[in-house]
Design a protein around this motif. Structure first.
Motif, short mmCIF file in Angstrom:
data_model
loop_
_atom_site.label_atom_id
_atom_site.label_comp_id
_atom_site.label_asym_id
_atom_site.label_seq_id
_atom_site.Cartn_x
_atom_site.Cartn_y
_atom_site.Cartn_z
N MET B 245 0.85 -1.19 0.00
CA MET B 245 0.00 0.00 0.00
C MET B 245 0.89 1.24 0.00
SD MET B 245 -3.20 0.79 2.27
CE MET B 245 -4.01 2.37 2.30
N PRO B 246 0.71 2.10 -1.01
CA PRO B 246 1.56 3.29 -1.06
C PRO B 246 1.29 4.21 0.13
CG PRO B 246 0.31 3.03 -3.10
CD PRO B 246 -0.24 2.05 -2.12
N ARG B 247 2.36 4.68 0.74
CA ARG B 247 2.21 5.66 1.82
C ARG B 247 2.18 7.06 1.21
NH1 ARG B 247 5.74 5.01 6.87
NH2 ARG B 247 7.44 4.92 5.38
N ALA B 248 3.00 7.26 0.21
CA ALA B 248 3.03 8.56 -0.45
C ALA B 248 3.62 8.37 -1.82
CB ALA B 248 3.89 9.53 0.35
N TYR B 249 3.17 9.18 -2.78
CA TYR B 249 3.91 9.22 -4.02
C TYR B 249 4.18 10.67 -4.38
CZ TYR B 249 -0.94 8.02 -5.48
OH TYR B 249 -2.28 7.89 -5.59
N GLN B 250 5.34 10.85 -4.97
CA GLN B 250 5.87 12.20 -5.08
C GLN B 250 6.50 12.39 -6.46
OE1 GLN B 250 8.64 12.93 -1.93
NE2 GLN B 250 8.46 15.15 -2.13
N SER B 251 6.24 13.55 -7.06
CA SER B 251 6.88 13.91 -8.33
C SER B 251 7.68 15.17 -8.13
CB SER B 251 5.84 14.19 -9.41
OG SER B 251 5.02 13.08 -9.61
N TRP B 252 8.87 15.19 -8.70
CA TRP B 252 9.67 16.42 -8.70
C TRP B 252 9.49 17.06 -10.07
CZ3 TRP B 252 10.66 12.25 -5.78
CH2 TRP B 252 11.08 12.46 -4.45
N LEU B 253 8.86 18.24 -10.07
CA LEU B 253 8.51 18.87 -11.34
C LEU B 253 9.29 20.16 -11.53
CD1 LEU B 253 4.61 18.56 -11.15
CD2 LEU B 253 6.19 17.01 -12.29
N THR B 254 9.58 20.48 -12.80
CA THR B 254 10.20 21.76 -13.14
C THR B 254 9.39 22.40 -14.25
OG1 THR B 254 12.33 20.77 -12.65
CG2 THR B 254 12.36 22.89 -13.75
N VAL B 255 9.15 23.72 -14.10
CA VAL B 255 8.41 24.46 -15.12
C VAL B 255 9.40 25.30 -15.92
CG1 VAL B 255 6.61 26.18 -15.51
CG2 VAL B 255 6.39 24.57 -13.61
N PHE B 256 9.27 25.25 -17.26
CA PHE B 256 10.10 26.08 -18.15
C PHE B 256 9.21 27.03 -18.91
CE2 PHE B 256 12.43 22.16 -17.55
CZ PHE B 256 13.71 22.62 -17.31
N LYS B 257 9.58 28.30 -18.88
CA LYS B 257 8.83 29.28 -19.68
C LYS B 257 9.82 29.86 -20.68
CE LYS B 257 5.38 32.35 -20.31
NZ LYS B 257 3.95 32.13 -20.48
#
Lengths: 271, 480
Positions: B245-257
């Protein structure tokens, strides 16, 4: 340990229910005192069970249907004590304790394992949203009990059988007033529960309203009680009609709680 | 009867929309149709709902098929967005607006009307009535009554004629508007929702680790340009110990403009990223098909004597533990590793639930040992010779599922919610209270006549009046 506490609470509620039903046929001050004491002991055990589960799991024990159903009954008992203290409605227990017992019994038949929280449930909204919902639902449960009392009392008044139960049940006016008061407590709480649910859904799923079965059923419940309030204030639907509507409303509450979880698919399923 | 006949159609329609009767009908229809919408699965495969119909109605598959056809043409399978349901919601809103407009002027007039002095006969007929006698000079009694009224929260006005003085006051005058505040809040929520529908969108984006996208996808693959690029740098799932059972899931995101990095954030469920009004919610995750061979293993190698190195490697490649001649070759990988009863390793899922890597170790050409290293179980990282291979990540094989939403109406909806809470509080927990206190000189004593009313929660107000009487009586004792 916490399972024993639950079983004991269930047992005390059960005996309180038996005494409360006996009270309908032959009630004295003593029986009503016994009933109340049994409920209080049951409630104390029940409270310890909830605290124990909280300590073990580290979150408010409301994360599966067993816990939710148990917490729902706990709220009803608490509100019952409050009403008992505030209004002293004779025989109220006889109409409320059976509801509590049935809810606790269904809770006891559901899987009791303490499950870890899925990521969606790991939010401070879990406590706020569910407590608001269950206290509101508890007020509706009380309104349901009081509504049934109203119908029975009215039956006695209409058939002019003014002995026995008639004497011990509260007056129609009192019952109607309490019923209304309870709905005016339950309705704002239900509204807040829906609002906090929307805020939570917005932060978790990116949408404050998705027409998920749970959302729709709570909206249906909301409409029913909104209707109760509107027809009361503008069309003067009091007494019997209000009592019947509060019974229908509670059926919607129960379906929103059990029916949606057990019969319909949706985001609110506990897994 | 005569009046009814003179009404135009417009008047009749107005009256209909101003009536609570229509509200009751609309409430009921919305509730009843909504129930059907919860039984049928919305926007689902036809077969699912045909199965539901077969079970629910006990009819044959053929019949269920034709019932499905009828329901489909009536819009019941995407019911909450069907023309007739939206119409119902609009009728509901119109009813709310017209019924409020119809009643509001009268209520406003009542609210604006100040409280006036009343005759003693009037006070006798009030729902809350109290009489008492006090001793003392007129001016003292006047003072006592006035200050006692202030003490229970009123601002008394005074009027007098002949030998009679009256204090009168009201409170919570505006609370009669609570109902209309609540009605208004429903409309504000509607407006917010409509703004969201017309100026917002709801889309989805599955972003593999390491890739970027300038668009998200609506239903049926319709592209929505974001106006910037979003990249998933990394994605990770944390499981509860000894459980899938997942306790947490996490994404590391970067925004480019315009090619420049403008924002970096890691998101989890319940904590999204917002850029230029577009919000990215952690919604799901999965494994990119056929990506295992290109995935990059991230290991931290720790030698017996504490030398460390972090390396990236691929399936089939070799690495050396720093400061030693121990060499490892990555020969196998399992996304969901388990061992059956006979001790054989097997993969029980395609998703990366329990990633494990099989490494064969050798020193100067001779095989030393080999075994499975599990990412979730650090005790499998220790090698028999005291060296250690920490399995940090298997990168580039998972995608993060992002819910992408733009909803400029959401703040208006929240505003509506706050107003609704306030409106309901005013409606149910505050009341309009009025009180009149007559003081008349009766030879030696002063006769006090109190009349009061509250439109809600009279019992609580009665208690307040008791308190008021108590204050007056206490003042008497103190004066002696």
């Amino acid at each position: 340990m916490e399972i024993i506490l639950f079983e004991l609470a269930l047992t005390f509620y059960f005996t309180a229910t038996i005494v409360s039903i006996m009270e309908l046929f032959k009630g004295t001050k003593t029986t009503s005192k016994i009933m109340l004491s049994l409920s209080i002991i049951g409630f104390a055990l029940h409270t310890s069970n909830i605290i124990a589960r909280y300590v073990i799991s580290g979150h408010i024990p409301i994360a599966n249907l067993h816990e939710a159903s148990s917490f729902f009954s706990w709220c009803i008992v608490m509100l019952f004590f409050f009403l008992e203290y505030r209004y002293r409605l004779g025989l109220l227990g006889s109409f409320i304790m059976p509801v509590v017992f049935v809810l606790m019994l269904s809770s006891s038949m559901l899987p009791r394992k303490i499950e870890p929280l899925s990521p969606v449930l790991q939010s401070y909204w879990l406590g706020i949203h569910t407590v608001l919902a269950f206290v509101g639902d508890a007020a509706f449960a009380m309104a349901f009990g009081v509504g049934i009392m109203y119908l029975i009392q009215e039956h006695y008044v209409k058939s002019k059988r003014l002995g026995g139960l008639f004497q011990r049940l509260p007056s129609l006016q009192m019952l109607d007033e309490v019923n209304y008061r309870l709905i005016t407590i339950g309705f704002p709480l239900l509204t807040l529960a829906i609002i906090t649910g929307a805020l939570w859904a917005e932060s978790a799923w990116g949408s404050y309203w998705r027409w998920d079965p749970k959302e729709v059923w709570s909206l249906i419940t909301w409409f029913i009680y909104a209707l109760v309030l509107h027809v009361r204030l503008t069309a003067g639907w009091r007494g019997k009609r209000a009592a019947i509507l509060s019974i229908i409303g509670f059926c919607a509450v129960l379906f929103t709680f059990f029916g949606v979880n057990l019969l319909l698919k949706g985001l609110h399923s506990f897994k | 009867m005569e009046k009814e006949k003179n009404k135009t159609i417009i008047d009749k329609v107005w009256d209909l929309f101003a009536s609570v009767r229509l509200a009751v009908v609309i409430f009921s229809i919305i509730s009843l149709t909504s129930m059907i919408g919860t039984v049928l699965e919305q926007n689902a495969e036809p077969e699912k709902n045909i199965d539901i119909l077969v079970k629910l109605l006990g009819v044959g598959h053929e019949a269920a098929h034709s019932i499905y056809g009828v329901l489909d043409s009536l819009g019941f399978l995407n019911m909450y967005h069907s023309w007739w349901f939206v119409t119902l919601l609009f009728l509901f809103a119109s009813n709310l607006i017209i019924c409020s407009i119809d009643r509001l002027p009268r209520v406003l007039k009542l609210v604006k009307e100040p409280v006036r002095p009343l005759s003693a006969e009037h006070l006798e007929k009030m729902s809350i009535k109290k009489t008492l006698t006090l001793k003392g000079k007129t001016s003292d009694i006047k003072e006592a009554v006035s200050s006692a009224l202030k003490e229970i929260g009123f601002k008394p006005l005074e009027s007098s004629d002949n030998n009679r003085i009256q204090f009168y006051a009201e409170k919570g005058n505006f609370t009669r508007l609570g109902v209309y505040i609540t009605h208004l809040s429903v409309l504000i929520i509607f407006i917010g929702a409509i703004i969201g529908i017309f100026f917002g969108f709801s889309a989805f984006l599955n972003l593999p680790e390491g890739s970027a996208s300038p668009v998200a996808y609506k239903d049926r693959g319709v592209e929505v340009p974001l106006g910037f690029e979003i990249r998933c740098d990394n994605f990770d799932v944390d499981y509860y110990p000894n459980s899938d059972m997942p306790r947490a899931y996490q994404s590391w995101l970067t925004v480019f403009k315009n090619g420049k990095e403008v924002m970096k954030k890691s998101i989890v469920v319940n904590d999204p990223l917002t850029y230029e009004g577009i919000t990215f919610y952690q919604s799901s995750f999965g494994t990119v098909p056929d990506s295992m061979n290109n995935g990059i293993f991230v290991f931290r190698l720790v030698s017996k004597d504490g030398k460390t190195a972090e390396i990236n490697s691929k399936l089939g490649e070799k690495f050396t533990i720093p400061g030693t001649s121990v060499e490892g070759r990555i020969s196998n990988f399992s996304p969901a590793f388990s061992i059956d009863q006979s001790g054989r390793a097997f993969t029980y899922d395609e998703q990366m639930i329990n990633p494990a890597v099989y490494i064969e170790f050798s020193e100067s050409g001779t095989t030393k040992f080999s075994g499975w290293l599990l990412k979730r179980y650090p005790n499998t990282w220790n090698l028999p010779d005291g060296n250690k291979v920490e399995f940090l990540d298997f990168w580039g094989v998972q995608y993060t599922g992002l819910q992408v939403r733009k909803d400029p109406g959401v703040l208006i909806v929240y505003l509506g919610c706050i107003i609704m809470a306030a409106g309901l509080y005013i409606t149910f927990f505050m009341s309009h209270k009025r009180i009149w206190v007559n003081i008349s000189d009766e030879k030696k004593n002063m006769a006090i006549l109190i009349g009061a009313s509250a439109n809600k929660n009279r019992v609580a107000f009665e208690r307040k009046i008791e308190k008021f009487v108590g204050i007056l009586n206490a003042g008497q004792k103190g004066g002696k």
